[in-house]
Design a protein around this motif. Structure first.
Motif, PDB file in Angstrom:
ATOM      1  N   VAL A  65       0.851  -1.194   0.000  1.00 55.75           N
ATOM      2  CA  VAL A  65       0.000   0.000   0.000  1.00 55.75           C
ATOM      3  C   VAL A  65       0.887   1.244   0.000  1.00 55.75           C
ATOM      4  O   VAL A  65       1.975   1.243   0.573  1.00 55.75           O
ATOM      5  CB  VAL A  65      -0.967   0.046   1.212  1.00 55.75           C
TER       6      VAL A  65
ATOM      7  N   LEU B 293      -6.117  -0.079   3.877  1.00 54.29           N
ATOM      8  CA  LEU B 293      -6.475  -0.308   2.470  1.00 54.29           C
ATOM      9  C   LEU B 293      -7.434   0.758   1.955  1.00 54.29           C
ATOM     10  O   LEU B 293      -7.446   1.063   0.769  1.00 54.29           O
ATOM     11  CB  LEU B 293      -7.140  -1.684   2.315  1.00 54.29           C
TER      12      LEU B 293
ATOM     13  N   VAL C 140      -2.844   0.769  -3.973  1.00 47.03           N
ATOM     14  CA  VAL C 140      -2.682  -0.589  -3.443  1.00 47.03           C
ATOM     15  C   VAL C 140      -2.259  -1.473  -4.614  1.00 47.03           C
ATOM     16  O   VAL C 140      -2.770  -1.299  -5.731  1.00 47.03           O
ATOM     17  CB  VAL C 140      -4.020  -1.130  -2.853  1.00 47.03           C
TER      18      VAL C 140
END
Ligand code: PLP
Length: 275
Positions: free
Chosen positions: A184, A224, A230
């Motif tokens: 991420v 997330l 991501v």
């Protein structure tokens, strides 16, 4: 093209290649495996895959695999069926064992299968699942054939038009996908969960860490939703951008950090077949 199969020491016809119904890998999932990328008829990062196969086998208490023999199996199927793009699947199990008894009596089973494959799209959707990876389990970090948990999670992903499901661990930290590691971008910095999160030591993950650089950071699962970008990594996905996590969209995926990571990864991988 039919898969090319090498079983217990020799090439064989895929239609008649057989493993016993008493194979411990089949009856109790007592086996380990590797999936290896094949480009232009050559196996990528084979040495790293063979080392991980041996580590997984040791972790499961299987006899030590003869890695020269497994390598020979890979070379033989590749020579018999040179494919432009595909995968080698190496499976190593406990071997034949009468029901109810412990490990195999006739030595391990070794299968190398070569299949053609197509490249994955640049970006994909993922879901998070409510089930936890156990970061302290007996099988943590081993690539075993006990994939039931991943099969169930992947079915959940498919129900939501996604191709991957991401797990947190038992303390709610981001861990990995069913068959991938996760990265991420937060405040412009690339992060990935550490191995202590319970994730597999992915070979693509390791190469991205070496070639691109990222911080190994414990992150909550909801990172997330806060991330600028991501991506997931694996042998079959390389570096694959994520454009949706659950119902949260990441417009413009692949973003700049992901695109650069993919560029560097492909360039370095093309220059060195066995990094
Ligand atoms: N995590 C899990 C559970 C996997 O099964 C895999 C690969 O199959 C990965 C991560 C990614 O590992 P690699 O990059 O070696 O393919």
């Amino acid at each position: 093209m039919k898969p090319a199969i090498w079983l217990d020491g020799s090439l064989c016809d895929p239609d008649s290649a057989m493993v016993s119904v008493f194979d411990h890998g089949l009856t109790v999932g007592d086996g380990v495996f590797e999936t290896v990328k094949v480009t232009e008829g050559r196996a990528f990062a084979l040495t790293r895959h063979l080392r991980r196969l041996a580590r997984s086998a040791a972790g499961l208490g299987l006899p030590e695999p003869d890695l020269d023999e497994v390598r020979r199996g890979c070379e033989e199927v590749l020579k018999a069926h040179p494919v432009a793009f595909g995968r080698l699947r190496i499976t190593y199990t406990g071997g034949i064992s009468p029901l109810g008894s412990d490990r195999g009596t006739a030595g391990p089973t070794v299968v190398v299968a070569l299949v053609e494959a197509s490249r994955r799209p640049d970006a994909t959707a993922v879901v998070t699942v409510p089930w936890a990876r156990n970061e302290r389990g007996a099988l943590t970090g081993l690539k075993t054939t006990s994939y039931g948990e991943n099969v169930v999670a992947l079915a959940r992903a498919r129900e939501h038009d996604a191709t991957e499901a991401l797990f947190g661990n038992t303390v709610g930290a981001l861990c990995e996908g069913t068959g991938s590691n996760v990265f991420v971008v937060l405040d412009g910095q690339l992060h990935t969960p550490p191995l202590s999160s319970g994730c597999l030591a992915g070979i693509t993950r390791a190469l991205v860490l070496e070639w691109v650089g990222a911080k190994e950071t414990d992150l909550p699962l909801d990172a997330l939703y806060r991330a600028e970008e991501v991506f997931v990594t694996s042998t079959t996905r390389d570096v694959q951008a994520v454009h949706r996590v659950d119902s949260h969209t990441l417009p413009g995926a692949p973003g700049p950090v992901t695109a650069e990571a993919l560029r560097i990864f492909l360039e370095r991988a093309a220059a060195d077949i066995d990094p």
